[in-house]
Design a protein around this motif. Sequence first.
Motif, PDB file in Angstrom:
ATOM      1  N   ASN A 150      10.224   9.019  -7.944  1.00 51.69           N
ATOM      2  CA  ASN A 150       9.350   9.029  -9.108  1.00 51.69           C
ATOM      3  C   ASN A 150      10.165   8.528 -10.308  1.00 51.69           C
ATOM      4  O   ASN A 150      11.030   9.243 -10.821  1.00 51.69           O
ATOM      5  CB  ASN A 150       8.817  10.441  -9.347  1.00 51.69           C
ATOM      6  CG  ASN A 150       7.765  10.476 -10.425  1.00 51.69           C
ATOM      7  OD1 ASN A 150       7.477   9.465 -11.042  1.00 51.69           O
ATOM      8  ND2 ASN A 150       7.202  11.649 -10.644  1.00 51.69           N
TER       9      ASN A 150
ATOM     10  N   GLU B 192       3.209   4.223  -1.145  1.00 53.14           N
ATOM     11  CA  GLU B 192       3.618   4.832  -2.405  1.00 53.14           C
ATOM     12  C   GLU B 192       5.141   4.977  -2.419  1.00 53.14           C
ATOM     13  O   GLU B 192       5.741   5.269  -1.380  1.00 53.14           O
ATOM     14  CB  GLU B 192       2.979   6.218  -2.544  1.00 53.14           C
ATOM     15  CG  GLU B 192       1.481   6.197  -2.736  1.00 53.14           C
ATOM     16  CD  GLU B 192       1.091   5.639  -4.085  1.00 53.14           C
ATOM     17  OE1 GLU B 192       1.839   5.891  -5.064  1.00 53.14           O
ATOM     18  OE2 GLU B 192       0.079   4.942  -4.161  1.00 53.14           O
TER      19      GLU B 192
ATOM     20  N   ARG C  45       0.800  -1.220   0.000  1.00 54.66           N
ATOM     21  CA  ARG C  45       0.000   0.000   0.000  1.00 54.66           C
ATOM     22  C   ARG C  45       0.834   1.273   0.000  1.00 54.66           C
ATOM     23  O   ARG C  45       0.341   2.331  -0.359  1.00 54.66           O
ATOM     24  CB  ARG C  45      -0.933   0.008   1.221  1.00 54.66           C
ATOM     25  CG  ARG C  45      -2.140  -0.895   1.016  1.00 54.66           C
ATOM     26  CD  ARG C  45      -3.117  -0.787   2.158  1.00 54.66           C
ATOM     27  NE  ARG C  45      -2.837  -1.934   3.045  1.00 54.66           N
ATOM     28  CZ  ARG C  45      -2.740  -1.862   4.343  1.00 54.66           C
ATOM     29  NH1 ARG C  45      -2.909  -0.740   4.971  1.00 54.66           N
ATOM     30  NH2 ARG C  45      -2.487  -2.934   5.052  1.00 54.66           N
TER      31      ARG C  45
ATOM     32  N   GLN D  95       8.773   6.698  -2.860  1.00 63.48           N
ATOM     33  CA  GLN D  95       9.228   8.068  -2.668  1.00 63.48           C
ATOM     34  C   GLN D  95       9.935   8.587  -3.907  1.00 63.48           C
ATOM     35  O   GLN D  95       9.980   9.791  -4.131  1.00 63.48           O
ATOM     36  CB  GLN D  95      10.178   8.140  -1.464  1.00 63.48           C
ATOM     37  CG  GLN D  95       9.457   7.936  -0.155  1.00 63.48           C
ATOM     38  CD  GLN D  95      10.394   8.152   1.023  1.00 63.48           C
ATOM     39  OE1 GLN D  95      11.588   8.317   0.845  1.00 63.48           O
ATOM     40  NE2 GLN D  95       9.825   8.183   2.211  1.00 63.48           N
TER      41      GLN D  95
END
Length: 188
Positions: A130, A126, A124, A128
Motif C-alpha cells: 500500500n 491489486e 487486474r 500487495q
Amino acid sequence: MHRAYEPVLPCGSKLLQQRWDLTCYREHRRKVQVAKSMIDNHSPETFSHLQLKFKKLRLEEDHLSNIERNNKKLLEKMSTIMRTTGRVDNMNQYKSNSLNREKRQRELERVTRENQAMQERLKRVEPQYNHLKWLEDWYKSEEHLDKIARYPRGWYIAQKSKPKSKARKVKSAKNSEKIKNIQVRRST
C-alpha cells in the motif's frame, strides 16, 4: 753548335760527349714513352652475368605473359557477351521456401496471445504493498525527526542565503523586541 755545348762532367771531346749525352737522352725519352704505369687506374672488368640479371628478366617476362593471358580471357568473355544477348547473367531466381514456416507462424501467434493474456491478468491484480500507507509512515517519521532535532529543518540554508549585515540587524531588532516584551510583562 758543338762549341756552345758544355758537358757536365769533364771529357776529352765535347763533340763526342754531346752525341753520347743526346743518345742517352733520346733513349731515356723512348723508355718514358714505352713505360707502363705502376698504378692501375683503369676501370674494373665488367662481367655480363652481373650486368644482365637473367632471373629478373625471366620473372618480368612471366608477369607480362600472365597479364597478356588474362587480357585475352577477358577479351574472349567480352566478345561472347557482344555476340549474344549482351547481358550478364547475375540474377538469382531462387526463393527460400521454408518447410516449417507455417508452424513457426502458428507458434508466434500462440506466444503473442499468451503474452497479451498475461498482461491483462497483471493489470487486474491489486498491489500487495500500500503506497498510501508508506507515504503516511514517511510523514510520521518526518514529524518525529522535527521533534527530536536540535535546530529546525532548513535553518542552515536560510542562514547562508541571508547577507550577514542584515542578519545582525534582524538579530538586534529581535533582541530589542524581547527586552520590550520582558519589560511589559514586569510592569503588568
